[in-house]
Design a protein around this motif. Structure first.
Motif, PDB file in Angstrom:
ATOM      1  N   LEU A  53      30.836  14.364  57.658  1.00  0.00           N
ATOM      2  CA  LEU A  53      29.933  15.320  58.584  1.00  0.00           C
ATOM      3  C   LEU A  53      28.873  15.692  57.303  1.00  0.00           C
ATOM      4  O   LEU A  53      28.208  16.372  57.779  1.00  0.00           O
ATOM      5  CB  LEU A  53      30.797  16.294  58.972  1.00  0.00           C
ATOM      6  CG  LEU A  53      31.846  15.919  60.078  1.00  0.00           C
ATOM      7  CD1 LEU A  53      32.539  17.412  60.306  1.00  0.00           C
ATOM      8  CD2 LEU A  53      30.979  15.864  61.357  1.00  0.00           C
ATOM      9  N   PHE A  54      29.451  15.710  55.929  1.00  0.00           N
ATOM     10  CA  PHE A  54      28.307  16.286  55.044  1.00  0.00           C
ATOM     11  C   PHE A  54      28.794  15.623  53.805  1.00  0.00           C
ATOM     12  O   PHE A  54      29.634  15.435  53.359  1.00  0.00           O
ATOM     13  CB  PHE A  54      28.338  17.605  55.125  1.00  0.00           C
ATOM     14  CG  PHE A  54      27.350  18.479  53.885  1.00  0.00           C
ATOM     15  CD1 PHE A  54      26.336  18.662  54.523  1.00  0.00           C
ATOM     16  CD2 PHE A  54      27.411  18.718  52.758  1.00  0.00           C
ATOM     17  CE1 PHE A  54      25.259  19.352  53.839  1.00  0.00           C
ATOM     18  CE2 PHE A  54      26.508  19.322  52.011  1.00  0.00           C
ATOM     19  CZ  PHE A  54      25.488  19.384  52.456  1.00  0.00           C
ATOM     20  N   SER A  55      27.795  15.341  52.893  1.00  0.00           N
ATOM     21  CA  SER A  55      27.920  14.779  51.550  1.00  0.00           C
ATOM     22  C   SER A  55      27.392  15.499  50.764  1.00  0.00           C
ATOM     23  O   SER A  55      26.413  16.136  50.399  1.00  0.00           O
ATOM     24  CB  SER A  55      26.930  13.430  51.595  1.00  0.00           C
ATOM     25  OG  SER A  55      27.240  12.271  52.473  1.00  0.00           O
ATOM     26  N   TYR A  56      28.399  15.881  49.919  1.00  0.00           N
ATOM     27  CA  TYR A  56      28.525  17.167  48.858  1.00  0.00           C
ATOM     28  C   TYR A  56      27.918  16.577  47.571  1.00  0.00           C
ATOM     29  O   TYR A  56      28.503  15.214  47.428  1.00  0.00           O
ATOM     30  CB  TYR A  56      29.782  17.758  48.551  1.00  0.00           C
ATOM     31  CG  TYR A  56      30.179  18.571  49.709  1.00  0.00           C
ATOM     32  CD1 TYR A  56      29.542  19.976  49.932  1.00  0.00           C
ATOM     33  CD2 TYR A  56      31.005  18.220  50.730  1.00  0.00           C
ATOM     34  CE1 TYR A  56      30.263  20.804  50.881  1.00  0.00           C
ATOM     35  CE2 TYR A  56      31.328  19.243  52.002  1.00  0.00           C
ATOM     36  CZ  TYR A  56      31.101  20.283  51.927  1.00  0.00           C
ATOM     37  OH  TYR A  56      31.508  21.187  52.950  1.00  0.00           O
ATOM     38  N   PRO A  57      27.508  17.098  46.829  1.00  0.00           N
ATOM     39  CA  PRO A  57      27.113  16.733  45.351  1.00  0.00           C
ATOM     40  C   PRO A  57      28.412  16.647  44.484  1.00  0.00           C
ATOM     41  O   PRO A  57      29.300  17.142  44.704  1.00  0.00           O
ATOM     42  CB  PRO A  57      26.140  17.655  44.635  1.00  0.00           C
ATOM     43  CG  PRO A  57      26.505  18.962  45.584  1.00  0.00           C
ATOM     44  CD  PRO A  57      26.870  18.543  46.943  1.00  0.00           C
ATOM     45  N   THR A  58      28.560  15.344  43.804  1.00  0.00           N
ATOM     46  CA  THR A  58      29.799  15.281  43.089  1.00  0.00           C
ATOM     47  C   THR A  58      30.291  16.527  42.102  1.00  0.00           C
ATOM     48  O   THR A  58      31.059  16.600  41.953  1.00  0.00           O
ATOM     49  CB  THR A  58      29.366  13.974  42.026  1.00  0.00           C
ATOM     50  OG1 THR A  58      28.320  14.283  41.319  1.00  0.00           O
ATOM     51  CG2 THR A  58      29.242  12.850  42.886  1.00  0.00           C
TER      52      THR A  58
ATOM     53  N   ASP B  72      24.141  27.693  46.123  1.00  0.00           N
ATOM     54  CA  ASP B  72      22.858  27.380  45.562  1.00  0.00           C
ATOM     55  C   ASP B  72      22.814  26.791  44.174  1.00  0.00           C
ATOM     56  O   ASP B  72      21.967  25.908  43.981  1.00  0.00           O
ATOM     57  CB  ASP B  72      22.188  28.772  45.309  1.00  0.00           C
ATOM     58  CG  ASP B  72      20.558  28.669  44.783  1.00  0.00           C
ATOM     59  OD1 ASP B  72      19.781  28.394  45.608  1.00  0.00           O
ATOM     60  OD2 ASP B  72      20.363  29.011  43.670  1.00  0.00           O
ATOM     61  N   TYR B  73      23.743  26.996  43.072  1.00  0.00           N
ATOM     62  CA  TYR B  73      23.887  26.522  42.021  1.00  0.00           C
ATOM     63  C   TYR B  73      24.180  25.004  42.262  1.00  0.00           C
ATOM     64  O   TYR B  73      23.583  24.126  41.392  1.00  0.00           O
ATOM     65  CB  TYR B  73      24.936  26.983  41.344  1.00  0.00           C
ATOM     66  CG  TYR B  73      25.383  26.283  39.872  1.00  0.00           C
ATOM     67  CD1 TYR B  73      24.466  26.739  38.828  1.00  0.00           C
ATOM     68  CD2 TYR B  73      26.306  25.452  39.846  1.00  0.00           C
ATOM     69  CE1 TYR B  73      24.756  25.922  37.731  1.00  0.00           C
ATOM     70  CE2 TYR B  73      26.665  24.756  38.716  1.00  0.00           C
ATOM     71  CZ  TYR B  73      26.181  25.106  37.672  1.00  0.00           C
ATOM     72  OH  TYR B  73      26.368  24.479  36.293  1.00  0.00           O
ATOM     73  N   HIS B  74      24.932  24.646  43.302  1.00  0.00           N
ATOM     74  CA  HIS B  74      25.160  23.236  43.628  1.00  0.00           C
ATOM     75  C   HIS B  74      24.034  22.519  44.398  1.00  0.00           C
ATOM     76  O   HIS B  74      24.327  21.297  44.926  1.00  0.00           O
ATOM     77  CB  HIS B  74      26.594  23.028  44.145  1.00  0.00           C
ATOM     78  CG  HIS B  74      27.723  23.365  43.165  1.00  0.00           C
ATOM     79  ND1 HIS B  74      28.152  22.485  42.045  1.00  0.00           N
ATOM     80  CD2 HIS B  74      28.615  24.419  43.210  1.00  0.00           C
ATOM     81  CE1 HIS B  74      29.020  22.869  41.510  1.00  0.00           C
ATOM     82  NE2 HIS B  74      29.412  24.160  41.873  1.00  0.00           N
ATOM     83  N   ASN B  75      23.049  23.262  44.808  1.00  0.00           N
ATOM     84  CA  ASN B  75      21.937  22.745  45.550  1.00  0.00           C
ATOM     85  C   ASN B  75      22.364  22.419  47.001  1.00  0.00           C
ATOM     86  O   ASN B  75      21.882  21.400  47.654  1.00  0.00           O
ATOM     87  CB  ASN B  75      21.309  21.369  44.817  1.00  0.00           C
ATOM     88  CG  ASN B  75      20.762  21.864  43.628  1.00  0.00           C
ATOM     89  OD1 ASN B  75      19.990  22.742  43.430  1.00  0.00           O
ATOM     90  ND2 ASN B  75      20.944  20.893  42.547  1.00  0.00           N
ATOM     91  N   ILE B  76      23.298  23.107  47.729  1.00  0.00           N
ATOM     92  CA  ILE B  76      24.037  22.785  49.025  1.00  0.00           C
ATOM     93  C   ILE B  76      23.058  23.925  49.733  1.00  0.00           C
ATOM     94  O   ILE B  76      22.980  23.380  50.981  1.00  0.00           O
ATOM     95  CB  ILE B  76      25.420  23.235  48.825  1.00  0.00           C
ATOM     96  CG1 ILE B  76      26.017  22.043  48.069  1.00  0.00           C
ATOM     97  CG2 ILE B  76      25.950  23.072  50.454  1.00  0.00           C
ATOM     98  CD1 ILE B  76      27.636  22.272  47.628  1.00  0.00           C
ATOM     99  N   ILE B  77      22.917  24.994  49.513  1.00  0.00           N
ATOM    100  CA  ILE B  77      22.198  25.873  50.322  1.00  0.00           C
ATOM    101  C   ILE B  77      21.404  26.559  49.432  1.00  0.00           C
ATOM    102  O   ILE B  77      21.469  27.180  48.229  1.00  0.00           O
ATOM    103  CB  ILE B  77      22.987  26.944  50.898  1.00  0.00           C
ATOM    104  CG1 ILE B  77      23.856  26.635  51.854  1.00  0.00           C
ATOM    105  CG2 ILE B  77      22.162  28.089  51.509  1.00  0.00           C
ATOM    106  CD1 ILE B  77      24.739  27.306  52.861  1.00  0.00           C
ATOM    107  N   SER B  78      19.781  27.155  49.462  1.00  0.00           N
ATOM    108  CA  SER B  78      18.993  27.670  48.973  1.00  0.00           C
ATOM    109  C   SER B  78      18.985  29.087  49.179  1.00  0.00           C
ATOM    110  O   SER B  78      18.985  29.628  50.267  1.00  0.00           O
ATOM    111  CB  SER B  78      17.495  27.144  49.099  1.00  0.00           C
ATOM    112  OG  SER B  78      16.590  27.885  48.259  1.00  0.00           O
TER     113      SER B  78
END
Length: 449
Positions: free
Chosen positions: A54-59, A205-211
């Motif tokens: 459903l969603f690809s998270y940053p490693t 925000d730190y992991h660039n998932i939500i701004s």
């Protein structure tokens, strides 16, 4: 002279015989554990699951780190799931035709207060436990201060009129975990809402998932993200988490069914199948797992003090003495429930009058004492009227419909309560909890009544 009968060459090798024994033993154990792992879950047919992530998270986010292993070889109450399409059709029909489900099955007290829940005395709280249909009293149920979310989020929540799945992450305490095993139409008919605070938003925000700068609606996989300004609520993050957990029917007034799932869990079975099998087919108001270890409320209170799950042990003592003084009894076979202690990480509800009343009364107890909801559970359940029709299912079922992870590991540990002077953690057994003496005598099996 006769010929000597020699052993077959294969059996002359001890190493080979040992290898054969090891192979067959391994196969037997693998087969045993593979079968035992599915003893609690039975499906009548494939249920058309969604196969893609459903969603690809940053490693760097690490949403699947620190899973807690579980292994149970038996199950006392297996769950049978009906066909996915039949379940979907049945739940749609119930939600379309039901006029008795939803938040409006009760009348709720309105007013202003210095805090969100109203802060009522024990005498006042007890006066609302009897709420049979003919008395029509207004129940205190939070919202004496407004819940600080945006108007667009509020409208979106009110539009959810079927089954809603809710979770919350506060203080960046957990990872966002996507549900698995969803049927192909589930995301069209089930709402997924995740409540977060500003600290959690900063982590995303730190992991660039939500701004943090974006003002548009945020959605991560299945989850619609709701930002809550917790600075206007309780100082303790755990207590703020109890608002969506126990006041779901107030936040989603048009929903007919709901599933609360702690953020430490990942749901691995379709929520429609869960509600259908554990609530609708059982004809109950609520379904929750038994606690894996305890059956008495006092056992949970002792563990809460011993393991510092809540630092204010004097407050725990006051809470238990209050409950003992007002009728709390240890669990026994005379009770119509299999235990007094649930595992409330997963709660499935039908939004009926009884369930809504239970949720309101529970929230009032949490606000009065602390957010350790297992301590007030049996007290509210046993004293409320109308009675709650409750399915307390086996721990093995809980472990197979969800995967549990550890909380985010942080230096200094979690904020579990006010840092004040602690009483002795053995106060339940040293005679200083006199109002609970009768409870303890019965719990330890020393009663001769």
């Amino acid at each position: 002279m006769g010929k000597l009968i020699s052993k077959p060459l294969l059996c002359q090798s001890k190493l080979f015989c040992f290898s054969l024994f090891y192979l067959f033993s391994s196969l037997f154990l693998a087969l045993y554990f593979s079968l035992s792992a599915t003893k609690c879950i039975f499906r009548s047919s494939p249920f058309d699951p969604i196969q893609f992530p459903l969603f690809s998270y940053p490693t760097s986010y690490g949403e699947h780190k620190h899973a807690i292993p579980t292994l149970r070889s038996s199950c006392d109450s297996p769950v049978y799931f009906s066909d996915y399409w039949e379940v979907l059709k049945e739940i749609q029909e119930i939600c379309r035709n039901s006029t008795t489900l939803g938040a409006r099955s009760l009348r709720y007290m309105q007013g202003n207060s210095k805090n969100f829940g109203g802060n009522f005395s024990i005498e006042k709280r007890l006066s609302y436990f009897d709420n049979r249909e003919d008395n029509g009293i207004e129940i205190p149920c939070g919202f004496f201060e407004s819940f600080p979310i945006s108007n667009s989020d509020r409208i979106s929540m009110e539009k959810c009129d079927g089954l809603v799945v809710i979770s919350a992450i506060l203080n960046d305490h957990d990872k966002i975990r996507q549900p698995k095993g969803l049927g192909s139409k589930t995301l069209d008919y089930v709402c997924f809402f995740l409540f977060i605070d500003d600290i959690t938003l900063r982590g995303l925000d730190y992991h660039n998932i939500i701004s943090r700068k974006s003002s548009k609606e945020n959605k991560i996989g299945a989850w619609r993200i709701i930002k809550v300004s917790t600075s206007y609520l309780y100082k303790n993050a755990a207590m703020n988490g109890e608002i969506p957990k126990y006041l779901i029917h107030r936040l989603f007034p048009n929903s007919k069914y709901s599933i609360w799932i702690d953020a430490k869990l990942q749901l691995v079975v379709d929520p429609l199948l869960l509600i259908h099998s554990l609530v609708i087919k059982k004809n109950v108001d609520m379904a929750v797992s038994k606690h894996p270890y305890y059956v008495h409320t006092m056992e949970e209170a002792m563990a809460t003090a011993r393991w510092k799950k809540w630092w204010d042990v004097d407050g725990l003592k006051t809470q238990m003495e209050t409950y003992c003084e007002n009728g709390l009894q240890p669990w026994g076979p005379n009770k119509s429930y299999p235990t007094d202690v649930p595992d409330t990480a997963l709660i499935l509800r039908k939004h009926s009058a009884a369930t809504n009343l239970f949720s309101c009364l529970m929230f009032n107890e949490l606000e009065a004492f602390n957010p350790r909801d297992q301590l007030g559970f049996a007290f509210v359940r046993d004293k409320m009227n109308p009675k709650l029709n409750l399915n307390m299912f086996e721990v093995e079922v809980f472990e197979q419909v969800s995967i549990e992870y550890r909380h985010n590991l942080k230096q200094g540990g979690a904020n579990v309560g006010p840092k004040i002077r602690r009483a002795s953690s053995d106060f339940f057994v040293n005679g200083s909890c006199s109002k609970c003496d009768g409870y303890l005598v019965k719990m330890w099996g020393e009663s001769h009544e």
